[in-house]
Design a protein around this motif. Sequence first.
Motif, short mmCIF file in Angstrom:
data_model
loop_
_atom_site.label_atom_id
_atom_site.label_comp_id
_atom_site.label_asym_id
_atom_site.label_seq_id
_atom_site.Cartn_x
_atom_site.Cartn_y
_atom_site.Cartn_z
N LYS A 287 0.88 0.00 5.85
CA LYS A 287 0.56 -0.61 4.55
C LYS A 287 1.81 -0.72 3.68
O LYS A 287 1.99 -1.70 2.96
CB LYS A 287 -0.52 0.20 3.83
CG LYS A 287 -1.85 0.23 4.55
CD LYS A 287 -2.36 -1.18 4.85
CE LYS A 287 -3.64 -1.16 5.65
NZ LYS A 287 -4.06 -2.50 6.09
N ALA A 288 2.69 0.31 3.73
CA ALA A 288 3.93 0.23 2.96
C ALA A 288 4.81 -0.90 3.47
O ALA A 288 5.42 -1.64 2.70
CB ALA A 288 4.66 1.56 3.05
N ALA A 289 4.86 -1.06 4.81
CA ALA A 289 5.65 -2.15 5.39
C ALA A 289 5.06 -3.50 4.99
O ALA A 289 5.80 -4.45 4.66
CB ALA A 289 5.69 -2.01 6.91
N LEU A 290 3.74 -3.61 5.01
CA LEU A 290 3.09 -4.85 4.60
C LEU A 290 3.38 -5.17 3.14
O LEU A 290 3.64 -6.33 2.78
CB LEU A 290 1.58 -4.74 4.82
CG LEU A 290 0.73 -5.94 4.40
CD1 LEU A 290 1.09 -7.16 5.24
CD2 LEU A 290 -0.76 -5.63 4.55
N SER A 291 3.36 -4.15 2.29
CA SER A 291 3.64 -4.35 0.87
C SER A 291 5.05 -4.88 0.66
O SER A 291 5.27 -5.83 -0.10
CB SER A 291 3.45 -3.03 0.11
OG SER A 291 3.73 -3.19 -1.26
N LEU B 157 -2.55 10.41 7.39
CA LEU B 157 -2.67 8.98 7.71
C LEU B 157 -1.28 8.34 7.72
O LEU B 157 -1.06 7.29 7.12
CB LEU B 157 -3.58 8.28 6.69
CG LEU B 157 -5.08 8.53 6.82
CD1 LEU B 157 -5.84 7.86 5.69
CD2 LEU B 157 -5.60 8.05 8.16
N ALA B 158 -0.35 9.00 8.41
CA ALA B 158 1.04 8.54 8.38
C ALA B 158 1.18 7.13 8.94
O ALA B 158 1.83 6.27 8.33
CB ALA B 158 1.91 9.51 9.16
N ALA B 159 0.58 6.87 10.11
CA ALA B 159 0.72 5.55 10.73
C ALA B 159 0.07 4.47 9.86
O ALA B 159 0.64 3.39 9.65
CB ALA B 159 0.10 5.56 12.13
N TYR B 160 -1.11 4.78 9.33
CA TYR B 160 -1.81 3.83 8.47
C TYR B 160 -1.00 3.56 7.20
O TYR B 160 -0.77 2.41 6.82
CB TYR B 160 -3.18 4.38 8.11
CG TYR B 160 -4.00 3.50 7.20
CD1 TYR B 160 -4.74 2.45 7.71
CD2 TYR B 160 -4.03 3.73 5.83
CE1 TYR B 160 -5.49 1.63 6.87
CE2 TYR B 160 -4.77 2.92 4.99
CZ TYR B 160 -5.51 1.88 5.52
OH TYR B 160 -6.24 1.08 4.68
N GLY B 161 -0.52 4.64 6.56
CA GLY B 161 0.26 4.47 5.34
C GLY B 161 1.56 3.73 5.57
O GLY B 161 1.98 2.91 4.75
N GLY C 258 0.71 -0.97 0.00
CA GLY C 258 0.00 0.00 0.00
C GLY C 258 0.76 1.03 0.00
O GLY C 258 1.18 1.62 0.25
N ASP C 259 0.36 1.55 0.21
CA ASP C 259 1.68 2.22 0.08
C ASP C 259 1.59 3.59 -0.51
O ASP C 259 2.59 4.21 -0.84
CB ASP C 259 2.52 1.35 -0.65
CG ASP C 259 2.84 0.78 -1.89
OD1 ASP C 259 2.33 1.12 -2.88
OD2 ASP C 259 3.72 -0.03 -1.82
N LEU C 260 0.35 4.05 -0.53
CA LEU C 260 0.13 5.45 -0.96
C LEU C 260 0.30 6.41 0.23
O LEU C 260 -0.17 6.11 1.32
CB LEU C 260 -1.28 5.63 -1.53
CG LEU C 260 -1.51 5.13 -2.95
CD1 LEU C 260 -2.98 5.27 -3.31
CD2 LEU C 260 -0.67 5.91 -3.93
#
Length: 334
Positions: free
Chosen positions: A183-187, A176-180, A169-171
């Motif tokens: 998602k980037a880490a998950l990606s 939404l810094a924590a959310y982003g 994810g990674d947008l």
Amino acid sequence: MEPGLERWAYGALWAALAGSLALRAARRALGPGRGLVLPLALLAGLQSLCRACLPLPLGLALAAAAACLLLWRASPRRLLPVASRAVLVTGLHSAFAGCDSGFGQATAQHLDAMGFRVFASVLDPQGPGAQELRRSCSPSLTLLQMDLTKPEDIKHVLQHIQAHTNSTGDLPFPCLAAYGTSKAALSLLMDTFRSELQPWGVKVSLVLPGYYKTGTTCNPAFWNQQKQRLVASLPQELLQAYGEDYVEEINRQFIQFMKVAAEDLSAVVNSITDGLLAANPAVRYYPGQGLGLMYFIHRYLPYFVQDLFLKGFFINPKLPRALRQGDHNDTKAA
């Protein structure tokens, strides 16, 4: 080049295309017919350009290549049989959601109806979400209590599944810094898993859904409560620098943005199903209107275009109080 020969050549191409489509339709190896309207219209437009601008051999070759691409896209993805497959469905949107609601619940119901043996994690086995799963799913569905933030819950669930199956994810969204970041880490983690597990024949796909109405995230009361908790927890100096009106405006934009969230979760559920059953699943799925365009802008266009796009279509934070000239001078005077 004689017009009659040109008409014959392109006519033969369309006849071959029509015959291939009819044969695939007879074999039921063709995707939905409505999805062919736009590709066929584009192919007709491309053919007109080829006839007007290119010599017959080159134009015909380009049109034939486009027709082959259309046939490839029109073919449904080859799915593996469900057979006796088992799947664990956890919280697909939030670590605290489980299958009590939203994507997790819809996915568990869909996969159960397809014949999977579904292990569905829930936060509360006696809650309304769990009761809905018991009511709507087959007796083969198993509910497991699990909080993804508790390692002991995860260990217990894995032990249960191993005991009841044959184991082999990674947008950069503003505000939404924590959310982003998560998602980037998950990606990145999924990309690593895909590379490491490929020799074992394990395929890894990542589903990156758009904005959907799930759980409490589309409830204005939820965002108002989050705003109050944030204001109460901020250090006084930080709150003074940003201003409570800054937080209020961000909250207003979140509530406004949630009104466009989609209610139909089927696109996400279908992406998950395709990732489970496709012989060659996609590396990433982007269910949601316009999401593919958003990721294209994020990955391939300059940063200033990304910033303009996100501020224009998502959250556009107002200037913090300390950076506003009038308010800044008042603060200094105080």
